[in-house]
Design an enzyme around this catalytic site. Structure first.
Site, short mmCIF file in Angstrom:
data_model
loop_
_atom_site.label_atom_id
_atom_site.label_comp_id
_atom_site.label_asym_id
_atom_site.label_seq_id
_atom_site.Cartn_x
_atom_site.Cartn_y
_atom_site.Cartn_z
N THR A 420 -1.51 33.28 -16.70
CA THR A 420 -1.05 33.21 -15.23
C THR A 420 -0.15 34.10 -14.67
O THR A 420 0.80 34.79 -15.55
CB THR A 420 -0.45 31.75 -14.87
OG1 THR A 420 -1.46 30.70 -15.42
CG2 THR A 420 -0.15 31.35 -13.53
N GLU A 440 -6.64 31.02 -15.77
CA GLU A 440 -6.19 29.87 -16.80
C GLU A 440 -5.63 30.75 -18.07
O GLU A 440 -4.48 31.33 -18.07
CB GLU A 440 -7.37 29.06 -16.89
CG GLU A 440 -7.39 28.09 -18.40
CD GLU A 440 -5.96 27.49 -18.83
OE1 GLU A 440 -5.05 27.29 -18.15
OE2 GLU A 440 -6.17 27.13 -19.96
N SER A 484 -0.28 22.80 -13.55
CA SER A 484 1.23 23.01 -13.85
C SER A 484 1.96 24.12 -12.75
O SER A 484 3.27 24.13 -12.92
CB SER A 484 1.53 23.23 -15.15
OG SER A 484 1.15 22.23 -15.94
N GLY A 504 2.95 30.28 -17.54
CA GLY A 504 3.20 29.65 -18.61
C GLY A 504 2.46 28.36 -18.80
O GLY A 504 3.32 27.51 -19.45
#
Ligand code: GLU
Length: 604
Positions: A420, A440, A484, A504
């Site tokens: 990312t 991803e 996330s 991350g």
């Protein structure tokens, strides 16, 4: 007490050493080398760009200098990252775009998350031969089945339509030139290829592009991606229809359904079901941002399918119950770790794609829930992990004496990668963009679309892949896997104060939160807050921490009962702080991932 200085001063000093000597080969005078000096901090006016890569930052800066606005520059930067950071992002992936409009004061978002194809089944990740889940690596991650319908180009188009002042063709121009002329390979680029060597070697188009002659391009050599330059030119001429309704859709679908494996690979590479009409049906969503109030700041984040906004917000809401600024540093960090574990338990229990499941966003972000959760935070002792999820039901205890005992929790190991990239941009008019995008895993699915020069994502591995799972992140056709990613914009008194985000995987959430805590509570300036060593407690038995963090705080935190496991390089964050005198301070990661590059139009 001495307020927290980052303990990685020596590493900060190394920041510039990520820069490269430009060993230009003959005939490369036209190449667009990565600037020799990466610049982790820049202060000034007229607009700013912060990204992990100097060529990408330069692309955004070119647009700002020529009068483009933050959205134009963000798209130009993102497109350039697709060239120079192709293992972390690109048009084969997705992401979340957040925009602050200086005219209206409004913050809006675009959800360009990848989507499961209509033909996906709950047992998509089960090997029909064994009846067992495919092993995570290499089968699950290196596959057609993991590829979600890409949302990145649709995100750029929507952003330009809503807030941009340039056409897609113009915004893609610097990146197209970068792909055509090439750039100087640095260690990170080479290493990321070598880390993926077996996977890239399994596919003809990937090995031709990234392993020419059987090896990753040498550090200092010029890397060109003419196929990607042609792809960007095609999109510049024909618009995103060329991708979503044209030849590219057909080619992506056939790559997914019939992965272009080489004859001599041993990798199994399970195919996927994606069709051209799945791609044609893709639409971005434009959810409201999440918002939480933290010590007089309004922290805007990303709604589901990202868990970023709700989880960053919940951790901050729990931390707000305590005066971290007056605590010894190790005690403040103990609170941060414990609050994180509680919020990750809730993330696991309640987060998913809100078009498919009812995510209690408002309750997860409510002060009542945070208060109830904080009853479980022992200021002197780390709880046994995993902790259980709470009940965000609107009915909360008034005092901790009434707090119910909670059972032990269950921890779900997430398999999110650590890839990312995040970019942050502002312009002379005061507009701001905070944009996190991804394919991803580093290297995505490993599959480059033949002759098109970009990698396809493997985002669907972010679903809970167990076919028996009935939780909020289970697989369904048309559903988006939980993310996330946490692009964040913070306002103070209604004006931008900070914009930031990080790569991350599931550590993104704690990286953003820890940086906010460093800046707002622990008295660090923004560059120190970004450089400071990091730790992440994602409701696991151990705290994952950078070695510098453990060296600095490990003994003190062990006194609370925390145990550590080593984790190199948590997050390579970028951000912008808006200073009281009207100038902006752009900040990029100084060391991690080779360091990023932050620039302002008119330095002061
Ligand atoms: N799949 C991750 C997410 O959406 C991003 C990839 C990563 O950072 O490794 O949160």
């Amino acid at each position: 007490m001495s307020r927290s200085r980052p303990r990685i001063g020596a590493l900060v000093a190394l920041a510039a050493s990520g820069a490269l000597g430009l060993s230009m080969a003959a005939g490369t005078a036209q190449a667009d080398p990565r600037p020799e000096d990466k610049n982790p901090t820049a202060t000034g006016v007229g607009g700013a760009v912060s990204s992990v890569d100097p060529s990408a930052t330069a692309a955004g800066m070119e647009v700002l200098r020529k009068g483009g606005n933050a959205t134009d520059a963000a798209v130009a930067t993102a497109a350039a990252l697709g060239v120079s950071e192709p293992f972390s992002t690109g048009i084969g992936g997705g992401g979340f775009f957040m925009h602050y409009d200086a005219d209206t004061g409004e913050i809006q978002t675009i959800d360009g998350r990848e989507e499961a194809p209509s033909g996906i089944t709950k047992d998509a990740f089960v090997d029909p031969e064994t009846g067992e889940l495919y092993p995570f690596s290499p089968e699950r991650v290196t596959s057609g089945v993991a590829v979600g319908v890409p949302g990145t180009l649709a995100t750029w188009e929507t952003a330009l339509d809503r807030w941009g002042s340039r056409s897609m063709a113009k915004a893609l121009k610097p990146a197209t030139q970068l792909a055509r002329r090439g750039f100087v390979v640095d260690e990170t680029f080479r290493e990321q290829i070598l880390d993926n060597e077996e996977r890239f070697a399994a596919f003809g188009p990937s090995s031709e592009l990234y392993l020419p002659g059987g090896d990753a391009p040498a550090v200092g050599s010029i890397f060109r991606n003419r196929d990607l330059a042609h792809t960007y030119s095609l999109i510049a001429r024909q618009g995103t229809d060329a991708f979503y309704h044209g030849p590219l859709a057909e080619e992506i679908a056939s790559t997914v359904q019939d992965p272009p494996v080489t004859e001599d690979t041993d990798l199994p590479v399970p195919p996927g079901s994606m069709t051209a009409s799945d791609i044609a049906d893709y639409e971005v969503r434009t959810p409201d941002p999440t918002v939480s109030d933290y010590r007089g700041h309004d922290v805007y984040g990303m709604e589901p399918p990202s868990s970023g906004g709700t989880t960053v917000g919940e951790i901050l809401n729990i931390l707000e119950q305590y005066d971290l600024g007056s605590m010894p540093e190790d005690q403040a960090l103990h609170h941060y770790l414990e609050a994180s574990a509680l919020a990750y338990a809730d993330r696991e229990a309640y987060s998913g794609d809100s078009e498919f499941v009812d995510v209690p966003i408002e309750q997860l972000l409510s002060d009542g829930f945070a208060k109830e959760r904080s009853c479980l935070l022992d200021p002197t002792r780390a709880a046994d992990k995993p902790v259980a999820a709470g009940e965000p039901d609107g009915d909360y205890v008034e005092s901790c004496d009434q707090a119910p005992d909670t059972p032990a929790g269950t921890s779900a190991q997430d398999d999110e990668g650590l890839s990312t990239t995040h970019l942050t941009v502002s312009d002379r008019w005061g507009n701001v963009v905070s944009y996190t995008s991804t394919i991803e895993q580093t290297g995505g699915s490993g599959m480059v679309v033949p002759d098109r020069g970009f990698l396809l994502n493997n985002e669907l591995t972010d679903f809970t892949v167990d076919p028996e799972d009935t939780g909020p992140n289970s697989i369904a056709p048309g559903k988006r896997p939980r993310s996330s990613m946490a692009p964040t914009i913070v306002l103070k008194d209604g004006e931008p104060f900070l914009a930031l985000g990080s790569p991350g995987g599931s550590t993104i959430i704690t990286t953003v939160t820890q940086t906010l805590m460093n800046r707002i509570d622990l008295g660090m300036d923004m560059e120190s807050a970004v450089a400071a060593s990091r730790a992440t407690q994602r409701n696991r038995s151990t705290v994952s921490a950078e070695p510098e963090f453990t060296a600095a705080y490990g003994d003190a935190l062990a006194g609370y009962g925390h145990e550590f496991s080593a984790f190199p390089d948590i997050g390579a964050l970028t951000g912008i702080e808006f200073l009281p005198d009207g100038s902006t301070k752009a900040v990029a990661e100084p060391v991690r991932r080779g360091g990023g590059d932050a620039r302002v139009v008119d330095p002061r």
